[in-house]
Design an enzyme around this catalytic site. Structure first.
Site, PDB file in Angstrom:
ATOM      1  N   SER A   9       0.865  -1.177   0.000  1.00  0.00           N
ATOM      2  CA  SER A   9       0.000   0.000   0.000  1.00  0.00           C
ATOM      3  C   SER A   9       0.903   1.228   0.000  1.00  0.00           C
ATOM      4  O   SER A   9       1.459   1.609   1.028  1.00  0.00           O
ATOM      5  CB  SER A   9      -0.901  -0.007   1.231  1.00  0.00           C
ATOM      6  OG  SER A   9      -1.706   1.135   1.254  1.00  0.00           O
ATOM      7  N   HIS A  34      -0.446  -0.903  -4.654  1.00  0.00           N
ATOM      8  CA  HIS A  34      -1.823  -0.670  -4.233  1.00  0.00           C
ATOM      9  C   HIS A  34      -1.994   0.807  -3.882  1.00  0.00           C
ATOM     10  O   HIS A  34      -1.334   1.318  -2.976  1.00  0.00           O
ATOM     11  CB  HIS A  34      -2.139  -1.549  -3.020  1.00  0.00           C
ATOM     12  CG  HIS A  34      -3.562  -1.478  -2.568  1.00  0.00           C
ATOM     13  ND1 HIS A  34      -4.575  -2.198  -3.180  1.00  0.00           N
ATOM     14  CD2 HIS A  34      -4.145  -0.780  -1.561  1.00  0.00           C
ATOM     15  CE1 HIS A  34      -5.718  -1.946  -2.559  1.00  0.00           C
ATOM     16  NE2 HIS A  34      -5.491  -1.082  -1.581  1.00  0.00           N
ATOM     17  N   ASP A  36      -4.489   3.748  -2.657  1.00  0.00           N
ATOM     18  CA  ASP A  36      -5.753   4.049  -1.984  1.00  0.00           C
ATOM     19  C   ASP A  36      -6.238   5.450  -2.347  1.00  0.00           C
ATOM     20  O   ASP A  36      -5.546   6.441  -2.089  1.00  0.00           O
ATOM     21  CB  ASP A  36      -5.584   3.962  -0.468  1.00  0.00           C
ATOM     22  CG  ASP A  36      -5.518   2.534   0.029  1.00  0.00           C
ATOM     23  OD1 ASP A  36      -6.254   1.689  -0.518  1.00  0.00           O
ATOM     24  OD2 ASP A  36      -4.738   2.256   0.958  1.00  0.00           O
ATOM     25  N   MET A  38      -9.247   8.027  -1.567  1.00  0.00           N
ATOM     26  CA  MET A  38     -10.340   8.283  -0.622  1.00  0.00           C
ATOM     27  C   MET A  38     -10.884   9.692  -0.868  1.00  0.00           C
ATOM     28  O   MET A  38     -10.111  10.635  -1.032  1.00  0.00           O
ATOM     29  CB  MET A  38      -9.840   8.172   0.818  1.00  0.00           C
ATOM     30  CG  MET A  38      -9.113   6.873   1.131  1.00  0.00           C
ATOM     31  SD  MET A  38      -8.570   6.825   2.853  1.00  0.00           S
ATOM     32  CE  MET A  38      -7.332   5.528   2.776  1.00  0.00           C
ATOM     33  N   HIS A  70      -7.621   1.300  -5.362  1.00  0.00           N
ATOM     34  CA  HIS A  70      -8.744   0.999  -4.469  1.00  0.00           C
ATOM     35  C   HIS A  70      -9.528   2.288  -4.255  1.00  0.00           C
ATOM     36  O   HIS A  70      -9.085   3.186  -3.543  1.00  0.00           O
ATOM     37  CB  HIS A  70      -8.194   0.447  -3.148  1.00  0.00           C
ATOM     38  CG  HIS A  70      -9.239   0.128  -2.145  1.00  0.00           C
ATOM     39  ND1 HIS A  70      -8.920  -0.170  -0.835  1.00  0.00           N
ATOM     40  CD2 HIS A  70     -10.598   0.039  -2.222  1.00  0.00           C
ATOM     41  CE1 HIS A  70     -10.027  -0.422  -0.157  1.00  0.00           C
ATOM     42  NE2 HIS A  70     -11.059  -0.287  -0.973  1.00  0.00           N
ATOM     43  N   MET A  72     -12.102   4.221  -2.667  1.00  0.00           N
ATOM     44  CA  MET A  72     -13.009   4.401  -1.533  1.00  0.00           C
ATOM     45  C   MET A  72     -13.743   5.720  -1.731  1.00  0.00           C
ATOM     46  O   MET A  72     -13.472   6.732  -1.073  1.00  0.00           O
ATOM     47  CB  MET A  72     -12.206   4.361  -0.230  1.00  0.00           C
ATOM     48  CG  MET A  72     -11.717   2.967   0.117  1.00  0.00           C
ATOM     49  SD  MET A  72     -10.535   2.937   1.487  1.00  0.00           S
ATOM     50  CE  MET A  72      -8.989   3.087   0.590  1.00  0.00           C
ATOM     51  N   MET A 141     -12.270  -6.639   2.696  1.00  0.00           N
ATOM     52  CA  MET A 141     -11.603  -5.753   3.644  1.00  0.00           C
ATOM     53  C   MET A 141     -11.459  -6.441   4.997  1.00  0.00           C
ATOM     54  O   MET A 141     -12.413  -7.011   5.522  1.00  0.00           O
ATOM     55  CB  MET A 141     -12.390  -4.457   3.820  1.00  0.00           C
ATOM     56  CG  MET A 141     -12.413  -3.541   2.604  1.00  0.00           C
ATOM     57  SD  MET A 141     -10.767  -2.938   2.139  1.00  0.00           S
ATOM     58  CE  MET A 141     -10.272  -2.029   3.611  1.00  0.00           C
ATOM     59  N   GLY A 146     -10.647   3.290   5.187  1.00  0.00           N
ATOM     60  CA  GLY A 146     -10.505   4.715   5.442  1.00  0.00           C
ATOM     61  C   GLY A 146      -9.252   5.148   6.144  1.00  0.00           C
ATOM     62  O   GLY A 146      -8.781   6.260   5.937  1.00  0.00           O
ATOM     63  N   PHE A 147      -8.654   4.274   6.965  1.00  0.00           N
ATOM     64  CA  PHE A 147      -7.457   4.650   7.707  1.00  0.00           C
ATOM     65  C   PHE A 147      -6.503   3.463   7.803  1.00  0.00           C
ATOM     66  O   PHE A 147      -6.941   2.321   7.981  1.00  0.00           O
ATOM     67  CB  PHE A 147      -7.802   5.110   9.133  1.00  0.00           C
ATOM     68  CG  PHE A 147      -8.581   6.392   9.178  1.00  0.00           C
ATOM     69  CD1 PHE A 147      -7.933   7.620   9.135  1.00  0.00           C
ATOM     70  CD2 PHE A 147      -9.964   6.379   9.242  1.00  0.00           C
ATOM     71  CE1 PHE A 147      -8.649   8.803   9.162  1.00  0.00           C
ATOM     72  CE2 PHE A 147     -10.689   7.552   9.279  1.00  0.00           C
ATOM     73  CZ  PHE A 147     -10.037   8.775   9.235  1.00  0.00           C
ATOM     74  N   GLY A 148      -5.209   3.740   7.703  1.00  0.00           N
ATOM     75  CA  GLY A 148      -4.201   2.709   7.883  1.00  0.00           C
ATOM     76  C   GLY A 148      -3.946   2.450   9.356  1.00  0.00           C
ATOM     77  O   GLY A 148      -4.406   3.173  10.242  1.00  0.00           O
ATOM     78  N   ASP A 175      -7.104  -6.755   2.510  1.00  0.00           N
ATOM     79  CA  ASP A 175      -6.488  -5.446   2.733  1.00  0.00           C
ATOM     80  C   ASP A 175      -6.884  -4.946   4.113  1.00  0.00           C
ATOM     81  O   ASP A 175      -8.067  -4.792   4.411  1.00  0.00           O
ATOM     82  CB  ASP A 175      -6.975  -4.472   1.652  1.00  0.00           C
ATOM     83  CG  ASP A 175      -6.416  -3.063   1.820  1.00  0.00           C
ATOM     84  OD1 ASP A 175      -5.501  -2.871   2.646  1.00  0.00           O
ATOM     85  OD2 ASP A 175      -6.899  -2.157   1.114  1.00  0.00           O
ATOM     86  N   GLY A 177      -4.329  -4.344   7.869  1.00  0.00           N
ATOM     87  CA  GLY A 177      -3.652  -4.943   9.010  1.00  0.00           C
ATOM     88  C   GLY A 177      -2.921  -6.235   8.711  1.00  0.00           C
ATOM     89  O   GLY A 177      -2.574  -6.981   9.632  1.00  0.00           O
ATOM     90  N   GLY A 197       0.528  -2.487   4.197  1.00  0.00           N
ATOM     91  CA  GLY A 197       1.134  -1.165   4.343  1.00  0.00           C
ATOM     92  C   GLY A 197       2.293  -1.225   5.304  1.00  0.00           C
ATOM     93  O   GLY A 197       3.437  -1.439   4.909  1.00  0.00           O
ATOM     94  N   THR A 198       1.998  -1.082   6.601  1.00  0.00           N
ATOM     95  CA  THR A 198       3.073  -1.130   7.593  1.00  0.00           C
ATOM     96  C   THR A 198       3.736  -2.494   7.640  1.00  0.00           C
ATOM     97  O   THR A 198       4.898  -2.608   8.032  1.00  0.00           O
ATOM     98  CB  THR A 198       2.526  -0.783   8.999  1.00  0.00           C
ATOM     99  OG1 THR A 198       1.419  -1.650   9.303  1.00  0.00           O
ATOM    100  CG2 THR A 198       2.041   0.660   9.042  1.00  0.00           C
TER     101      THR A 198
END
Length: 225
Positions: A9, A34, A36, A38, A70, A72, A141, A146-148, A175, A177, A197-198
């Site tokens: 991400s 990926h 995002d 939004m 993606h 959103m 999901m 909406g938030f990482g 997608d 966590g 992502g992280t």
């Protein structure tokens, strides 16, 4: 079944130098990037849009990276042509967004992109019945969009299994966590496209994190063969 694909991400990276950051991530050999998008309406957060994607695409031609976008956004049809013009390869929109799902799928195909259909955690897999044969990928999901940085929802794995049972050869993406601690559960449930992502950007060696995740998915695919 479709091949393993690992998609960092990229909005977990450096906003101030986005094109170079995306290029740097490509050096770790991911399968997709990926992206995002939004709109501040469908989800409360606001990120980049078509002009930024288009600017980065000029620096990273289509042959060098697959842009997995993606969306959103509240009105997914509104952004289909702008994202196609910006260089998106895949347009994944939410089942829960406003508009006709079948018409949105048709519009995305007409604009030359792969079609992804995303489901929030509370949306059942049964909503896919009339659409699953017309899409290239389903995104389940594993957090609220909406938030990482949210905690992975392991309770979404039965939904992944349900989608895999419906479509044995479809790309199924997870997608939210996802990291080294839970990627095996995603792969065993049937996901073959892993967004992290992280889990990648926060790893000491991002390339090794990508290799580990890909190996987990490839093993699960082989075990099901």
């Amino acid at each position: 079944m479709s091949k393993a694909k690992i998609a960092p991400s990229i909005l977990s990276g450096d906003f101030a130098d986005m094109a170079n950051d995306w290029k740097k991530m490509l050096g770790n050999k991911p399968d997709w990037l990926h992206v995002d998008i939004m709109d501040g309406h469908f989800v409360p957060n606001l990120t980049i849009g078509p002009p930024i994607v288009k600017a980065v695409r000029k620096r990273i031609p289509k042959g060098e990276a697959f842009f997995d976008c993606h969306m959103m956004v509240q009105n997914p049809q509104q952004w289909v042509k702008p994202m196609a013009d910006a260089g998106a390869d895949q347009y994944t929109f939410h089942y829960e967004a406003d508009g006709d799902v079948a018409e949105t799928i048709k519009l995305i195909k007409e604009n030359g992109m792969r079609v992804g259909l995303a489901l929030k955690p509370g949306t059942p897999s049964s909503c896919l019945d009339e659409h699953i044969n017309n899409v290239d990928m389903v995104l389940v999901m594993t957090v609220e969009p909406g938030f990482g940085g949210q905690k992975f929802k392991a309770e979404m794995m039965p939904k992944v299994q349900e989608v895999r049972a419906l479509a044995p050869k479809l790309d199924i993406q997870v997608d939210g966590g996802v990291d080294a601690s839970n990627v095996c559960s995603c792969a065993d449930a049937g996901a073959n496209v892993i967004v992290a992502g992280t889990g990648i950007y926060g790893a000491e060696e991002p390339a090794e994190a990508i290799k580990l995740m890909r190996a987990a998915v490839e093993k699960a695919i082989a075990d099901r063969a």
